[in-house]
Scaffold this motif. Sequence first.
Motif, short mmCIF file in Angstrom:
data_model
loop_
_atom_site.label_atom_id
_atom_site.label_comp_id
_atom_site.label_asym_id
_atom_site.label_seq_id
_atom_site.Cartn_x
_atom_site.Cartn_y
_atom_site.Cartn_z
N LEU A 108 67.70 -10.34 69.93
CA LEU A 108 68.73 -11.11 69.70
C LEU A 108 68.75 -12.60 70.10
O LEU A 108 68.99 -13.45 69.26
CB LEU A 108 69.95 -10.48 70.72
CG LEU A 108 70.94 -9.54 69.87
CD1 LEU A 108 71.76 -8.92 71.05
CD2 LEU A 108 71.58 -9.96 68.85
N LEU A 109 67.89 -12.63 71.27
CA LEU A 109 67.74 -14.06 71.52
C LEU A 109 66.82 -14.77 70.48
O LEU A 109 67.08 -15.89 70.07
CB LEU A 109 67.00 -14.17 73.01
CG LEU A 109 67.72 -13.82 74.08
CD1 LEU A 109 66.79 -13.76 75.58
CD2 LEU A 109 68.70 -14.85 74.34
N LEU A 110 65.90 -13.92 70.14
CA LEU A 110 64.92 -14.63 69.17
C LEU A 110 65.60 -14.97 67.74
O LEU A 110 65.34 -15.96 67.15
CB LEU A 110 63.69 -13.52 68.73
CG LEU A 110 62.57 -14.10 68.38
CD1 LEU A 110 61.79 -14.91 69.46
CD2 LEU A 110 61.55 -12.85 68.35
N ASP A 111 66.65 -14.07 67.40
CA ASP A 111 67.27 -14.35 66.24
C ASP A 111 68.03 -15.53 66.01
O ASP A 111 68.08 -16.08 65.22
CB ASP A 111 68.13 -12.99 65.99
CG ASP A 111 67.54 -11.83 65.66
OD1 ASP A 111 68.23 -10.80 65.52
OD2 ASP A 111 66.22 -11.68 65.17
N GLU A 112 68.41 -15.82 67.30
CA GLU A 112 69.29 -17.14 67.11
C GLU A 112 68.55 -18.43 66.72
O GLU A 112 69.16 -19.27 66.17
CB GLU A 112 69.95 -17.08 68.67
CG GLU A 112 71.15 -16.54 68.85
CD GLU A 112 71.63 -16.38 70.26
OE1 GLU A 112 71.55 -17.47 70.87
OE2 GLU A 112 72.60 -15.51 70.51
N THR A 113 67.33 -18.21 67.26
CA THR A 113 66.75 -19.29 66.87
C THR A 113 65.83 -19.49 65.47
O THR A 113 65.31 -20.55 65.00
CB THR A 113 65.07 -19.70 67.75
OG1 THR A 113 64.50 -18.41 67.48
CG2 THR A 113 65.64 -19.64 69.29
N VAL A 114 66.18 -18.29 64.86
CA VAL A 114 65.46 -18.33 63.44
C VAL A 114 66.58 -17.53 62.14
O VAL A 114 66.20 -17.77 60.97
CB VAL A 114 64.42 -17.03 63.35
CG1 VAL A 114 63.24 -17.51 64.33
CG2 VAL A 114 64.80 -15.75 63.70
N THR A 115 67.95 -17.81 62.75
CA THR A 115 68.73 -17.35 61.96
C THR A 115 69.80 -18.68 61.87
O THR A 115 69.99 -19.26 62.43
CB THR A 115 69.73 -16.21 62.70
OG1 THR A 115 68.75 -14.97 62.92
CG2 THR A 115 70.65 -15.61 61.68
N ASP A 116 70.42 -18.49 60.41
CA ASP A 116 71.26 -19.41 60.23
C ASP A 116 72.58 -19.01 60.54
O ASP A 116 73.11 -17.97 60.09
CB ASP A 116 71.33 -19.63 58.71
CG ASP A 116 72.46 -20.50 58.11
OD1 ASP A 116 72.99 -21.37 59.06
OD2 ASP A 116 73.23 -19.84 57.21
N PRO A 117 73.24 -19.54 61.48
CA PRO A 117 74.50 -18.75 62.17
C PRO A 117 75.66 -18.77 61.18
O PRO A 117 76.30 -17.74 61.21
CB PRO A 117 75.10 -19.76 63.32
CG PRO A 117 74.22 -21.15 62.96
CD PRO A 117 73.02 -20.80 62.23
N LEU A 118 75.75 -19.55 60.11
CA LEU A 118 76.77 -19.31 59.14
C LEU A 118 76.66 -18.13 58.35
O LEU A 118 77.59 -17.37 58.05
CB LEU A 118 76.85 -20.68 58.28
CG LEU A 118 77.91 -20.63 57.33
CD1 LEU A 118 79.36 -20.85 58.00
CD2 LEU A 118 77.90 -21.64 56.23
N THR A 119 75.32 -17.99 57.83
CA THR A 119 75.32 -16.96 56.78
C THR A 119 74.94 -15.87 57.48
O THR A 119 74.78 -14.49 56.62
CB THR A 119 74.60 -17.37 55.76
OG1 THR A 119 73.16 -17.90 56.12
CG2 THR A 119 75.22 -18.32 55.02
#
Lengths: 137, 433
Positions: B260-271
Amino acid sequence: MKFAGPSKTGRDLELKTMRIPEFDAPGIAAALTAMADDELDALPFGVVEMDRQCTVLRYNATESRSSGLPPERVVGRHFFRDVAPCSDNRLVAQRYALDALDETLGYTFLLRMRPVVVTLRMLKSVESDRMYLLVRW
Amino acid sequence: MDPGASLAPQRVVEELLQFLYLMPVAVVKLGATGAVEMLNPKAVKMLHDLGIDPGHADGPAILDGLLPGLAAKWQASAGKIGAIMPPQRCNPLHPPAGPLHLVLQLVRPDLQCTMLTIEDVTTTVEQERELARQRRRMGVVLEHIHGYCVALLDLGGMITEWNPSIGSLFGVAQGVGVGQPLFNWLDRDISQPPPPDFRTINAVVKQQGWCRLQAPWRKVDGQLLWGDCVITPVIEADGLAGSFVAVIRDVTDEHRRTQLLLDETVTDPLTGLYNRRGLEQHVEALLTRPAGAPLTQSWVMLDLDFFKKVNDTHGHDAGDTLLRSVAQTLRNTARKGDILARTGGEEFVLLLPDCAAPAAMNLAERLRLCVASLGVTINGCSVRITVSLGVAQQAPGETWIAALARADAALYLAKQEGRDRVMLAAPGLVSPA
């Protein structure tokens, strides 16, 4: 049989008796230590002379004939471990852990792999660096 | 050559005698009547130790002294040639010093004699018992650790044994999986880098003494389990690895949290798609696949047409809604394993592994049609949108950056040609920028 047979004179008898100790004579160990090899060979019983580490120093002819092993196959070896493992137990070998020892024991030895009941005399003293195992076959 | 040939007969006898004197196994020869005819020194010593005087005891007394009833068995077998009793363990009564374990064997080679052998296996038995004790102790320890699975593997990675906690970890019954490769339990998801094979592990273990592997495993019921697996060799007396111990710890919860933590840095929060960094990470992972033939992969760049006009007309919230709808369309249309990313304001990138240009063009065309048919309702009015797409198949030897640049150039052409279309990048196409 150099020393066996009846002696002719009393003086001879006395001399020979002194030089042919009996199997159960007291103080025999010192006499054995003083004996030359041929004198030891002439004894009617088996003699195994060992140092305090049980290494065989002398193995007389009587013992050699009985066991079938010539002295050169025995001298220099650990007697109980490498020569006569049949006596490497608490009844015989482990008795030599005592400081001084003079015990006689009925035991079964092997005469060319046949069981023979023999009498053992185990000798060790504080003064001497030699230990003895005498075997009367 | 016979080394005894040159010896005098007397010497031969001496050698044979000495051989018998030193034999570490006790041998006794009994005559037809049961008399002790011959025995070696080891037999004398052992019988004396057991309180049996071989100078006085006859054969039956010796046999019964070793194993009660053996004399009767020997007598009953009279007239029979061959094995009378195969090797059998016994514990003679009243041993003088501690328990004594012997192996006895009785053979009658001919009617005139019976051979008895006695072997002292006390040391071996003690060692076996100590080993069994250790195993039981280890068993108790292993059964009561939760969340850990301990498996013993042979050098080929096959499970030879594992502890009961495997049941709760993988959901299998005791003993299931023994004889099969441990790595059979690894999850094989084609979107993930392939799990290392056991030879690779073996090499690492040999080199650094252990090997650690965090990987998804598949439970029997199909659920995914994240396992932290440490493999260490069991070094035998010869200094070489004789087997392996694998300890697998269930780290599913921890993995979910870090993911989850990792996802935040590699994910576009909008889509919810990957951002540029996420895309790069996946590309790295995909391109550094250790084994196998290089995959044919294609890149698609997608840009919304006249997006600025939507933002200006309907506001930024409307624009965001539109972006989310396009992202969902990408998800619905792309294959499992395709990497989807939003890399700029209204710009999306698709990495299509194992996909050549024709299939990539098909997919891009489907995307174009799907987006065009999207009916997005914003503030009560239906907004229609189109997309332009550029497609490039990554050429052998071409970097992914170069391939992506060609897709971008194709997209530029699509825009120039009037938008709402798909263009394939020619091999030498260069970006106009």
